[in-house]
Design an enzyme around this catalytic site. Structure first.
Site, PDB file in Angstrom:
ATOM      1  N   ASN A 212       0.851  -1.157   0.019  1.00 35.33           N
ATOM      2  CA  ASN A 212      -0.056   0.020   0.005  1.00 35.33           C
ATOM      3  C   ASN A 212       0.776   1.159   0.070  1.00 35.33           C
ATOM      4  O   ASN A 212       1.363   1.565   0.981  1.00 35.33           O
ATOM      5  CB  ASN A 212      -0.825   0.137   1.166  1.00 35.33           C
ATOM      6  CG  ASN A 212      -1.654   1.095   1.359  1.00 35.33           C
ATOM      7  OD1 ASN A 212      -1.833   2.053   0.477  1.00 35.33           O
ATOM      8  ND2 ASN A 212      -2.431   1.426   2.518  1.00 35.33           N
TER       9      ASN A 212
ATOM     10  N   LYS B 140       0.024   4.064  -0.200  1.00 40.21           N
ATOM     11  CA  LYS B 140      -0.656   5.411   0.130  1.00 40.21           C
ATOM     12  C   LYS B 140      -0.405   6.654  -0.943  1.00 40.21           C
ATOM     13  O   LYS B 140      -0.467   6.235  -1.867  1.00 40.21           O
ATOM     14  CB  LYS B 140      -0.083   5.707   1.829  1.00 40.21           C
ATOM     15  CG  LYS B 140      -0.309   4.359   2.503  1.00 40.21           C
ATOM     16  CD  LYS B 140      -0.109   4.717   4.100  1.00 40.21           C
ATOM     17  CE  LYS B 140      -0.284   3.413   4.621  1.00 40.21           C
ATOM     18  NZ  LYS B 140      -0.377   3.523   6.275  1.00 40.21           N
TER      19      LYS B 140
ATOM     20  N   HIS C  77      -9.586   1.457   4.798  1.00 38.21           N
ATOM     21  CA  HIS C  77      -8.370   1.504   5.680  1.00 38.21           C
ATOM     22  C   HIS C  77      -8.650   2.551   6.517  1.00 38.21           C
ATOM     23  O   HIS C  77      -9.356   3.474   6.631  1.00 38.21           O
ATOM     24  CB  HIS C  77      -7.140   2.012   4.714  1.00 38.21           C
ATOM     25  CG  HIS C  77      -6.089   2.089   5.071  1.00 38.21           C
ATOM     26  ND1 HIS C  77      -5.442   2.928   5.947  1.00 38.21           N
ATOM     27  CD2 HIS C  77      -4.922   1.224   4.975  1.00 38.21           C
ATOM     28  CE1 HIS C  77      -4.239   2.702   6.541  1.00 38.21           C
ATOM     29  NE2 HIS C  77      -3.810   1.717   5.807  1.00 38.21           N
TER      30      HIS C  77
ATOM     31  N   GLU D  96      -6.909   4.860   7.660  1.00 37.20           N
ATOM     32  CA  GLU D  96      -6.643   6.491   7.517  1.00 37.20           C
ATOM     33  C   GLU D  96      -7.856   6.894   6.715  1.00 37.20           C
ATOM     34  O   GLU D  96      -8.186   7.954   6.721  1.00 37.20           O
ATOM     35  CB  GLU D  96      -5.330   6.516   6.661  1.00 37.20           C
ATOM     36  CG  GLU D  96      -4.310   6.017   7.268  1.00 37.20           C
ATOM     37  CD  GLU D  96      -2.887   5.575   6.512  1.00 37.20           C
ATOM     38  OE1 GLU D  96      -2.927   5.838   5.395  1.00 37.20           O
ATOM     39  OE2 GLU D  96      -2.111   5.184   7.300  1.00 37.20           O
TER      40      GLU D  96
ATOM     41  N   GLU E 196      -5.243  -4.728  10.741  1.00 39.72           N
ATOM     42  CA  GLU E 196      -4.529  -3.528  10.784  1.00 39.72           C
ATOM     43  C   GLU E 196      -4.902  -2.877  12.053  1.00 39.72           C
ATOM     44  O   GLU E 196      -5.454  -1.870  12.217  1.00 39.72           O
ATOM     45  CB  GLU E 196      -4.542  -2.595   9.633  1.00 39.72           C
ATOM     46  CG  GLU E 196      -4.148  -3.253   8.464  1.00 39.72           C
ATOM     47  CD  GLU E 196      -3.347  -2.339   7.463  1.00 39.72           C
ATOM     48  OE1 GLU E 196      -2.241  -2.593   6.883  1.00 39.72           O
ATOM     49  OE2 GLU E 196      -4.004  -1.171   7.206  1.00 39.72           O
TER      50      GLU E 196
ATOM     51  N   GLY F 252       2.437   2.732  10.970  1.00 39.78           N
ATOM     52  CA  GLY F 252       3.309   3.629  10.503  1.00 39.78           C
ATOM     53  C   GLY F 252       4.233   4.270  11.770  1.00 39.78           C
ATOM     54  O   GLY F 252       4.727   5.138  11.704  1.00 39.78           O
TER      55      GLY F 252
ATOM     56  N   SER G  71       3.344  -2.085  10.619  1.00 44.29           N
ATOM     57  CA  SER G  71       4.908  -1.826  10.956  1.00 44.29           C
ATOM     58  C   SER G  71       5.534  -3.079  10.568  1.00 44.29           C
ATOM     59  O   SER G  71       6.466  -3.687  11.213  1.00 44.29           O
ATOM     60  CB  SER G  71       5.015  -1.415  12.325  1.00 44.29           C
ATOM     61  OG  SER G  71       4.649  -0.002  12.481  1.00 44.29           O
TER      62      SER G  71
HETATM   63  P1  13P Z   1       3.067   0.506   7.605  1.00 43.56           P
HETATM   64  O1  13P Z   1       3.619  -0.827   7.359  1.00 43.56           O
HETATM   65  O2  13P Z   1       3.717   1.736   7.102  1.00 43.56           O
HETATM   66  O3  13P Z   1       2.822   0.314   9.090  1.00 43.56           O
HETATM   67  O4  13P Z   1       1.540   0.845   7.174  1.00 43.56           O
HETATM   68  C1  13P Z   1       0.582  -0.137   7.388  1.00 43.56           C
HETATM   69  C2  13P Z   1      -0.509   0.111   6.357  1.00 43.56           C
HETATM   70  O5  13P Z   1      -1.442   1.063   6.929  1.00 43.56           O
HETATM   71  C3  13P Z   1      -0.843  -0.684   5.184  1.00 43.56           C
HETATM   72  O6  13P Z   1      -2.157  -0.464   4.871  1.00 43.56           O
END
Ligand code: 13P
Length: 229
Positions: free
Chosen positions: A8, A10, A93, A95, A151, A157, A189
């Site tokens: 992903n 982002k 997601h 976010e 997640e 992150g 992570s």
């Molecule tokens: P990270 O791997 O940066 O923690 O992000 C995970 C994520 O949100 C994948 O969709």
């Protein structure tokens, strides 16, 4: 079952040249790894410019528009994603739930719209409640086509991945609801040091990777490690 590793990206990288470079280095690095299905989910604008790996989108419109089109400024229909060659779409997601106020009802509609267009949804959840509410009214047969990504928000992150025990418990709780065959990924992570444990010890089918997917060396390393499990 084949392992599934999803990148992903982002809102990264910030231009097409970098996106193409990242994609091609990953493609080369993976070579002919057969044990793992690798999916890259770049920003919408790069989707039609990248070739040679399975593609997914990071979001889609919640309405299944007739013929995939209509007056909804700024939206991208699942029909359009399918048309340009996407196989997967990430839905719900954390976010998007947090910054764009996506509710479980919207997530539920997006799942239905994606399924109606033969896209494979990757439903992101951080609680059992979000699994139940997200899948409301979707038939057992259709649910089998959905990939679930656990997640936990605290792990996204932050560099602080979920403990293997907690992740494993959640994996098994979801399986209890959806059945043994459910495709469940872990995200949060993930790096080349912990990736294998989420597959081997916590028994996930695969991984959803943010930060580490933007570092091609690290991402390829993760894929190679998972391919040895
Ligand atoms: P990270 O791997 O940066 O923690 O992000 C995970 C994520 O949100 C994948 O969709």
């Amino acid at each position: 079952m084949k392992h599934l590793i999803v990148a992903n990206w982002k809102c990264n990288p910030n231009n097409l040249v970098k996106a193409k470079k990242l994609f091609s280095v990953v493609k080369k690095g993976i070579g002919v790894v057969k044990e793992v299905e690798v999916v890259v989910c770049p920003p919408f604008v790069y989707l039609s410019k990248l070739f040679g790996l399975t593609l997914g989108a990071q979001n889609c419109f919640w309405k299944n528009l007739p013929a995939g089109r209509g007056a909804f400024t700024g939206e991208i229909s699942p029909f359009m994603l399918k048309d340009i060659g996407c196989k997967y779409v990430i839905i719900g997601h954390s976010e998007r739930r947090r910054y764009f106020k996506e509710t479980c009802a919207m997530v539920n509609k997006k799942l239905k719209a994606a399924l109606a267009n033969n896209l494979k949804p990757i439903l992101c959840i951080d609680s059992i409640n979000q699994v139940k509410r997200g899948l409301k009214g979707i038939s057992k047969k259709e649910i089998k086509k959905i990939v679930i990504a656990y997640e936990p928000i605290f792990a996204i992150g932050t560099g602080k991945a979920c403990s293997i025990n907690k992740a494993k418990k959640m994996n098994f709780s979801i399986r209890k609801i959806l059945g043994e065959q459910a495709a469940i990924l872990y995200g949060g992570s993930v790096n080349s040091k912990n990736a294998k444990d989420f597959i081997k010890k916590a028994q996930f089918q695969g991984l959803l990777i943010g930060g580490a997917s933007l570092n091609p060396k690290e991402f390829v390393k993760i894929i190679k490690k998972v391919s040895q499990v």
